[in-house]
Design an enzyme around this catalytic site. Structure first.
Site, short mmCIF file in Angstrom:
data_model
loop_
_atom_site.label_atom_id
_atom_site.label_comp_id
_atom_site.label_asym_id
_atom_site.label_seq_id
_atom_site.Cartn_x
_atom_site.Cartn_y
_atom_site.Cartn_z
N ARG A 47 -7.39 4.23 -13.72
CA ARG A 47 -6.88 2.99 -13.11
C ARG A 47 -5.41 3.18 -12.75
O ARG A 47 -4.94 2.68 -11.75
CB ARG A 47 -7.06 1.80 -14.07
CG ARG A 47 -6.39 0.53 -13.58
CD ARG A 47 -6.98 -0.77 -14.13
NE ARG A 47 -7.45 -0.70 -15.48
CZ ARG A 47 -6.65 -0.64 -16.57
NH1 ARG A 47 -5.35 -0.65 -16.45
NH2 ARG A 47 -7.19 -0.58 -17.78
N TYR A 99 -5.28 -13.29 9.81
CA TYR A 99 -6.64 -13.00 9.36
C TYR A 99 -7.09 -14.14 8.43
O TYR A 99 -6.33 -14.58 7.55
CB TYR A 99 -6.63 -11.67 8.62
CG TYR A 99 -7.94 -11.33 7.98
CD1 TYR A 99 -9.05 -11.01 8.75
CD2 TYR A 99 -8.08 -11.34 6.60
CE1 TYR A 99 -10.27 -10.71 8.15
CE2 TYR A 99 -9.29 -11.03 6.00
CZ TYR A 99 -10.38 -10.73 6.78
OH TYR A 99 -11.57 -10.43 6.19
N ASP A 171 1.28 -7.05 8.33
CA ASP A 171 -0.10 -6.60 8.35
C ASP A 171 -0.27 -5.80 9.65
O ASP A 171 -0.27 -6.36 10.74
CB ASP A 171 -1.03 -7.82 8.30
CG ASP A 171 -2.51 -7.44 8.28
OD1 ASP A 171 -2.84 -6.32 8.70
OD2 ASP A 171 -3.33 -8.29 7.85
N LYS A 196 -10.49 -0.79 8.27
CA LYS A 196 -10.65 -0.87 9.72
C LYS A 196 -10.33 0.48 10.38
O LYS A 196 -11.09 1.40 10.21
CB LYS A 196 -9.79 -2.02 10.26
CG LYS A 196 -9.89 -3.33 9.44
CD LYS A 196 -11.25 -3.98 9.47
CE LYS A 196 -11.45 -5.09 8.43
NZ LYS A 196 -10.42 -6.14 8.42
C1 LIG Z 1 -10.02 -7.20 7.51
C2 LIG Z 1 -8.61 -7.62 7.54
C3 LIG Z 1 -7.91 -7.93 6.34
C4 LIG Z 1 -8.59 -7.91 4.98
O1 LIG Z 1 -8.90 -6.60 4.59
P1 LIG Z 1 -10.16 -6.27 3.64
O2 LIG Z 1 -10.13 -4.77 3.60
O3 LIG Z 1 -11.38 -6.81 4.31
O4 LIG Z 1 -9.90 -6.90 2.33
C5 LIG Z 1 -6.59 -8.28 6.45
N1 LIG Z 1 -5.95 -8.34 7.64
C6 LIG Z 1 -6.59 -8.05 8.80
C7 LIG Z 1 -5.84 -8.14 10.10
C8 LIG Z 1 -7.93 -7.69 8.78
O5 LIG Z 1 -8.56 -7.44 9.95
#
Ligand SMILES: *Cc1c(COP(=O)(O)O)cnc(C)c1O
Length: 381
Positions: A47, A99, A171, A196
């Site tokens: 962890r 998001y 982000d 992504k």
């Molecule tokens: C999918 C997404 C998230 C969340 O990420 P997860 O890996 O699904 O927890 C946050 N910000 C954006 C822009 C996203 O597309």
């Protein structure tokens, strides 16, 4: 080293025992010690530290041009860790087109713990300056945004955030570090849904933070250990495999999305297209200044009813109807009923997210097949 070379090599070296060129998947929860509390390189329990995760963290840090990388079990877990550095009573200012899961985490998990959130359109510098005229601990940005593809001027807004005493976090999921590097533009922390583009193959859920500040990185590493939302070694390996082709994939995502946007803009059945690469997009000039290219995501609205738009999303054959984005395969979805259903309808509409909006994650297939697929879906709708 340049970007593509870092994507393939950063954080990774041949395995010292065998010379294996690929980082081993260290499936181990614990590490043998020679004497109580004599620990090699901090490896006492997985962890806290795992070699496959270490390789991934170093790779992601290199790609964002940051000193420290921290991997988490999802993008939202990484945001959770960053918000956990704040204290009850602290004020957060965030963008108005985020998001959906980020909004939900802010409003339904952290607001009840006593953090306050003020929402502002960060593409509007005057409004952002007003929102930041009172002290604030964290400024949370997303650009380009999901799903409206709004573009925030990171250098300008980061400077405003610092004047208000805030940590500025971005982000960077939609752009990926190949297209945009927020740390170089003045942000303090970059967050990724690695799920992504970084993973890139729709086979793993993972998140990351990258930053330069040593003290904040140490605090976040503590929270990573203390909260425990860490990714397993197999997931880290899958992302290491994905990042090796990030630069090549992104080039094709961008050229395919540009071609699809240009096709849709001319299409008689389409009312509006949202893609920062189009000269008429309100964020085009800023995107051109701070991004290498315009990305693989776009949204559009059909002429006609909301139901026509929803039917269209069920008629494509190469584009699969699914949530998520950033994989090699093209996806189509309807944000109001799918990815963004967790945002109340009035708030969605106030942010300009129309009920008929369709979002595309344009993959790396042959562009002729993508265009033909959209055209047959128009005929079938
Ligand atoms: C999918 C997404 C998230 C969340 O990420 P997860 O890996 O699904 O927890 C946050 N910000 C954006 C822009 C996203 O597309």
């Amino acid at each position: 080293m340049r970007f593509g070379t870092k994507a393939i090599h950063a954080g990774q070296r041949p395995d010292p025992t065998t010379g294996a060129i690929m980082t081993p998947i260290y499936c181990t929860s614990t590490y043998v010690q020679e004497y109580p509390a004599v620990v090699k390189d901090g490896y006492d329990y997985s962890r806290g530290k795992n070699p496959t995760r270490t390789a991934l963290q170093d790779n992601l840090a290199a790609l964002e041009g940051g000193r420290h990388g921290l991997a988490f079990s999802s993008g939202l877990a990484s945001i959770h860790a960053l918000l956990s550095t704040l204290s009850p009573g602290d004020r957060v200012v965030c963008g108005n087109d985020l998001y959906g899961g980020t909004f939900r985490l802010f409003r339904r998990v952290f607001a009840p713990y006593g953090l306050s959130f003020d929402i502002v359109d960060t593409t509007d510098l005057a409004a952002t300056e007003r929102a930041l005229s009172t002290p604030c601990r964290l400024l949370w940005l997303e650009t380009p945004t999901n799903p409206m593809l709004r573009v925030t001027d990171l250098a300008a807004v980061a400077a405003l955030g610092h004047r208000a005493g805030a940590i500025v976090a971005c982000d960077n999921t939609f752009a990926s570090p190949f297209l945009q590097q927020p740390l170089a533009l003045g942000c303090d922390v970059v967050m990724h849904s690695v799920t992504k583009y970084l993973g890139g193959h729709s086979d793993v859920v993972l998140g990351a933070l990258v930053l330069n500040d040593d003290a904040l990185a140490e605090r976040l590493a503590f929270l990573q250990l203390a909260i425990g939302a860490v990714p397993g070694p197999m997931d880290c390996f899958l992302v290491l495999r994905g990042t090796k082709t990030l630069h090549i994939r992104m080039e094709r995502h961008c050229s395919n999305a540009r071609a699809v946007a240009q096709h849709l803009v001319k299409h008689p059945r389409v009312a509006r297209v949202f893609y920062p690469g189009l000269p008429e997009h309100p964020g085009h000039a800023v995107a051109k200044k701070q991004m290498r290219d315009f990305g693989g995501m776009l949204s559009f609205v059909l002429k006609g009813s909301v139901e026509d738009g929803m039917r269209f999303t069920s008629k494509t054959r190469v584009f699969s109807l699914a949530e998520s984005l950033g994989g090699v395969e093209s996806l189509i979805e309807h944000p109001p009923s799918m990815t963004h259903a967790s945002i109340p309808a009035e708030q969605r509409r106030a942010a300009g997210l129309e009920d008929g909006l369709i979002r595309l994650s344009v993959g790396v297939e042959d562009i002729e097949d993508l265009i033909e697929d959209l055209d047959q879906a128009f005929k079938a709708t």
